[in-house]
Design a protein around this motif. Structure first.
Motif, short mmCIF file in Angstrom:
data_model
loop_
_atom_site.label_atom_id
_atom_site.label_comp_id
_atom_site.label_asym_id
_atom_site.label_seq_id
_atom_site.Cartn_x
_atom_site.Cartn_y
_atom_site.Cartn_z
N ILE A 133 0.86 -1.19 0.00
CA ILE A 133 0.00 0.00 0.00
C ILE A 133 0.89 1.24 0.00
O ILE A 133 1.82 1.33 0.79
N GLU A 134 0.58 2.18 -0.89
CA GLU A 134 1.28 3.47 -0.90
C GLU A 134 0.27 4.61 -0.80
O GLU A 134 -0.79 4.54 -1.41
N VAL A 135 0.63 5.63 -0.04
CA VAL A 135 -0.19 6.84 0.08
C VAL A 135 0.71 8.04 -0.20
O VAL A 135 1.74 8.21 0.45
N GLU B 229 6.42 16.94 -1.21
CA GLU B 229 5.83 15.64 -1.55
C GLU B 229 6.26 14.58 -0.53
O GLU B 229 7.43 14.47 -0.20
N GLU B 230 5.27 13.80 -0.06
CA GLU B 230 5.57 12.73 0.89
C GLU B 230 4.89 11.44 0.45
O GLU B 230 3.86 11.46 -0.22
N GLN B 231 5.47 10.33 0.84
CA GLN B 231 4.92 9.02 0.50
C GLN B 231 5.07 8.06 1.67
O GLN B 231 6.16 7.86 2.19
N LEU C 233 -3.44 14.23 -2.77
CA LEU C 233 -3.61 12.96 -2.06
C LEU C 233 -4.04 11.87 -3.04
O LEU C 233 -4.96 12.06 -3.85
N ARG C 234 -3.39 10.74 -2.99
CA ARG C 234 -3.77 9.58 -3.80
C ARG C 234 -3.16 8.33 -3.16
O ARG C 234 -2.20 8.41 -2.39
#
Length: 284
Positions: free
Chosen positions: A89-91, A99-101, A210-211
């Motif tokens: 899972i990635e957000v 940018e953050e992940q 957001l994705r």
């Protein structure tokens, strides 16, 4: 003798170098190769609660190293939904620092809830600390195929990594509401990797950019199972792709044929009425 040995050694060295170089290449259609470095809490969601649980300060456990099984059982204890996968899972989102992940793996011992009392609708919900991932299944109108109707992921902003977006609420929600994985009833959907993109509802006032992305690697999935506790025959994703690729030309061709037939028929009726009118006027 010495020369032959030297030549053999050089040939072996060249072959090993070529193999090493080839194995380092990443092909476009290759499965996501992100290493399993993510850690998750050993705490689990409260069975039957349907709510998220904040990760506890307990020793972390490394993510599972292979595929995991998740199943929903009906009131008689019979498996009605079965999922096998190695899921990542990635957000992604934008915060005040850029940018953050965040990423995580669905743990092997996640809590699984669901419902399959309806013949044409079913639900699987997988919960683990700070996350909830729900799949809603349905059947096509004729009942020949099952498919994923909706995917909903809920992420708790109590997870330290998401503290930068806590101002948007205690949880963030991401959705996919288009048909996925249409599969003949009685068969299981199989694919080396299936990627599902999730987006927020604009009414939720989500964080910027957001994705979410769900990587279902080594996937095998089946819903509406009532005849056994194991998967039915595999409907390979390549077959599904060929089905879609073949369906589009057939649909376009059928539409054109109907349009041409309608035009010819309309022109024929027009000619018939015109000739009949001329004959009628001549008779007068």
């Amino acid at each position: 003798m010495y020369k032959e040995t030297l030549v053999g050694y050089l040939q072996c060295l060249v072959i090993c170098s070529i193999v090493s170089y080839a194995s380092s290449l990443t092909l476009a259609n290759q499965v996501t190769s992100k290493p399993r470095h993510t850690k998750y809490s050993s705490s689990t969601a409260i069975p039957g609660s349907g709510s998220l649980v904040t990760p506890a300060n307990q020793p972390v456990t490394p993510a599972p190293t292979d595929v995991s099984y998740y199943r929903v059982r009906d009131s008689k204890g019979i498996t009605c939904i079965l999922l096998k996968t190695d899921a990542l899972i990635e957000v992604n989102f934008k915060s005040h620092i850029g940018e953050e992940q965040g990423d995580t793996y669905i743990p092997e011992k996640a809590t699984v809830e669901g419902s399959c009392t309806d013949e044409d609708e079913a639900t699987m919900r997988i919960l683990w600390p700070g996350y909830s991932l729900q799949f809603d299944f349905a059947k096509t109108p004729g009942g020949e195929r099952w498919y994923i109707e909706n995917v909903v992921m809920i992420v708790s902003t109590d997870i330290p990594f998401y503290h930068n977006i806590r101002s948007h609420g205690n949880v963030i929600r991401l959705y996919h509401d288009k048909m996925l994985l249409p599969t003949p009833v009685g068969k299981s959907y199989g694919c080396e990797e299936t990627i599902i993109t999730l987006l927020p509802n604009i009414d939720d006032t989500p964080p910027e950019d957001l994705r979410g992305t769900v990587y279902l690697r080594k996937l095998q999935l089946q819903s509406f199972m009532y005849k056994g506790k194991s998967f039915g025959p595999i409907f390979d994703c390549n077959s599904a792709k060929r089905f879609r690729d073949e369906t589009a030309p057939i649909a376009v061709g059928s539409t054109l044929a109907i349009a041409v037939l309608g035009t010819v028929t309309g022109y024929g009726i027009f000619r018939y009425l015109k000739i009949k009118k001329v004959q009628y006027n001549n008779m007068e």
